[in-house]
Design a protein around this motif. Structure first.
Motif, PDB file in Angstrom:
ATOM      1  N   GLN A 184      17.629  16.830 -27.558  1.00 33.53           N
ATOM      2  CA  GLN A 184      17.648  17.696 -26.387  1.00 33.53           C
ATOM      3  C   GLN A 184      18.932  17.476 -25.600  1.00 33.53           C
ATOM      4  OE1 GLN A 184      14.640  16.980 -23.329  1.00 33.53           O
ATOM      5  NE2 GLN A 184      14.490  19.180 -22.924  1.00 33.53           N
ATOM      6  N   GLN A 215      18.510  21.962 -21.699  1.00 33.86           N
ATOM      7  CA  GLN A 215      18.212  22.807 -22.839  1.00 33.86           C
ATOM      8  C   GLN A 215      16.861  22.432 -23.443  1.00 33.86           C
ATOM      9  OE1 GLN A 215      21.283  23.453 -25.726  1.00 33.86           O
ATOM     10  NE2 GLN A 215      22.918  23.470 -24.199  1.00 33.86           N
ATOM     11  N   SER A 216      16.457  23.217 -24.417  1.00 35.25           N
ATOM     12  CA  SER A 216      15.163  22.996 -25.039  1.00 35.25           C
ATOM     13  C   SER A 216      15.252  21.895 -26.098  1.00 35.25           C
ATOM     14  CB  SER A 216      14.676  24.293 -25.673  1.00 35.25           C
ATOM     15  OG  SER A 216      13.353  24.160 -26.117  1.00 35.25           O
ATOM     16  N   GLN A 250      11.005  32.487 -23.642  1.00 34.46           N
ATOM     17  CA  GLN A 250      10.287  32.053 -22.449  1.00 34.46           C
ATOM     18  C   GLN A 250      10.973  32.600 -21.210  1.00 34.46           C
ATOM     19  OE1 GLN A 250       9.568  27.819 -22.442  1.00 34.46           O
ATOM     20  NE2 GLN A 250       8.900  27.766 -20.316  1.00 34.46           N
ATOM     21  N   SER A 307      13.600  31.522 -16.526  1.00 30.74           N
ATOM     22  CA  SER A 307      14.234  30.230 -16.764  1.00 30.74           C
ATOM     23  C   SER A 307      14.103  29.328 -15.537  1.00 30.74           C
ATOM     24  CB  SER A 307      15.710  30.415 -17.123  1.00 30.74           C
ATOM     25  OG  SER A 307      16.372  31.144 -16.098  1.00 30.74           O
ATOM     26  N   CYS A 366       5.578  33.566 -22.323  1.00 32.97           N
ATOM     27  CA  CYS A 366       6.265  33.335 -23.589  1.00 32.97           C
ATOM     28  C   CYS A 366       5.849  34.377 -24.621  1.00 32.97           C
ATOM     29  CB  CYS A 366       5.956  31.941 -24.133  1.00 32.97           C
ATOM     30  SG  CYS A 366       6.765  30.628 -23.215  1.00 32.97           S
ATOM     31  N   PHE A 393       7.683  23.809 -20.891  1.00 35.10           N
ATOM     32  CA  PHE A 393       8.035  24.403 -22.181  1.00 35.10           C
ATOM     33  C   PHE A 393       6.780  24.951 -22.852  1.00 35.10           C
ATOM     34  CE2 PHE A 393      12.412  23.185 -22.712  1.00 35.10           C
ATOM     35  CZ  PHE A 393      12.551  22.007 -22.002  1.00 35.10           C
ATOM     36  N   ALA A 420       5.351  26.430 -26.594  1.00 36.92           N
ATOM     37  CA  ALA A 420       5.670  26.213 -28.005  1.00 36.92           C
ATOM     38  C   ALA A 420       4.664  26.946 -28.869  1.00 36.92           C
ATOM     39  CB  ALA A 420       5.662  24.722 -28.331  1.00 36.92           C
ATOM     40  N   PHE A 468       9.924  25.389 -29.794  1.00 36.84           N
ATOM     41  CA  PHE A 468       9.832  25.392 -28.344  1.00 36.84           C
ATOM     42  C   PHE A 468      10.516  26.611 -27.737  1.00 36.84           C
ATOM     43  CE2 PHE A 468       8.073  21.337 -26.947  1.00 36.84           C
ATOM     44  CZ  PHE A 468       8.055  20.635 -28.130  1.00 36.84           C
ATOM     45  N   THR A 505      12.597  28.106 -24.335  1.00 38.47           N
ATOM     46  CA  THR A 505      13.824  27.609 -23.707  1.00 38.47           C
ATOM     47  C   THR A 505      13.579  26.860 -22.403  1.00 38.47           C
ATOM     48  OG1 THR A 505      14.073  29.839 -22.823  1.00 38.47           O
ATOM     49  CG2 THR A 505      15.387  29.279 -24.750  1.00 38.47           C
ATOM     50  N   GLY A 506      12.347  26.866 -21.927  1.00 37.27           N
ATOM     51  CA  GLY A 506      12.018  26.082 -20.745  1.00 37.27           C
ATOM     52  C   GLY A 506      12.093  26.865 -19.448  1.00 37.27           C
TER      53      GLY A 506
END
Lengths: 119, 112
Positions: free
Chosen positions: A38, A42-43, B6, B9, B23, B89, B91, B102, B104-105
């Motif tokens: 990671q 970022q993911s 996702q 952000s 998502c 996150f 997934a 996953f 991208t958060g």
């Protein structure tokens, strides 16, 4: 509950040296462990799947000679970053999958991560 | 392979209000959808998950909904508290290949 321990939590090393990161499942057996990388903000990107007693399966673009993975027992997988360079600096996270037929099986438990800084 | 998107952000929510993170996934064979919370400098922690045979699951202030036809799933946090501030996150996993892809958060900030 399932606990995954990762060690060290952080490490600083000189360029050209090798660093080993350990991932242990403390209260369950894990035939499969996963290693992620990671970058900041970022993911998580899957690097490889570690299988007990057999060779790891690497994702496309991940150098298997650079990132050596060993899964010698049902509770321990190690990731060795060989000849580390500054671009290898990152947060490395492992996860383990509990095996079994009980409800909740196949759920991944993550370690706390290891921050590698290569000078 | 699987691709998970996702949104948003970043998300800022007043304490006590609700937060929703969405998502979408690409592989119709995916049948397991976990959500993770990651605090600064730590590994992801599973907060809730849902399997494809269920449309909704709730655990206290957290709920997840799944629309398999549209291939999207959402995380709902109600009565948000400052300790909910973290990166979340989503997934998607296909049990057949065990891998977890996953999103991208989402950086969630709860404003006191």
């Amino acid at each position: 509950g399932a606990v995954v321990s990762q060690h060290p939590s952080w490490v600083i090393c000189k360029s050209g040296t090798s660093v080993k990161i350990e991932c242990r499942s403390l209260d369950f057996q894990a035939t499969t462990m996963f290693w992620y990388r990671q970058f900041p903000k970022q993911s998580l990107m899957l690097m490889a799947t570690s299988n007990e007693g057999s060779k790891a399966t690497y994702e496309q673009g991940v150098e298997k000679d650079k990132f050596l993975i060993n899964h010698a027992s049902l509770t321990l997988s190690t990731l060795t970053v060989t000849s580390a360079h500054p671009e290898d600096s990152s947060f490395y996270i492992c996860s383990a999958r509990r095996t079994g037929g009980l409800p909740g099986a196949n759920v991944l438990t993550f370690g706390a991560g290891s921050r590698l800084t290569v000078l | 392979g699987e691709n998970v998107e996702q949104h948003p952000s970043t998300l800022s929510v007043q304490e006590g209000d609700s937060a929703v993170i969405k998502c979408t996934y690409s592989d119709s064979a995916s049948n397991y959808f976990p959500w993770y919370k990651q605090e600064l400098g730590k590994g992801p922690q599973l907060i809730i998950d849902i399997r494809s045979n269920v449309g909704e699951k709730k655990d206290q202030r957290i709920a997840v909904t799944l629309n398999k036809t549209a291939k999207h799933f959402s995380l709902h946090i109600t009565e948000t508290q400052p300790e909910d501030s973290a990166v979340y996150f989503c997934a998607a996993n296909d049990f057949g290949n065990e891998k977890l892809t996953f999103g991208t958060g989402t950086r969630l900030t709860i404003i006191p």
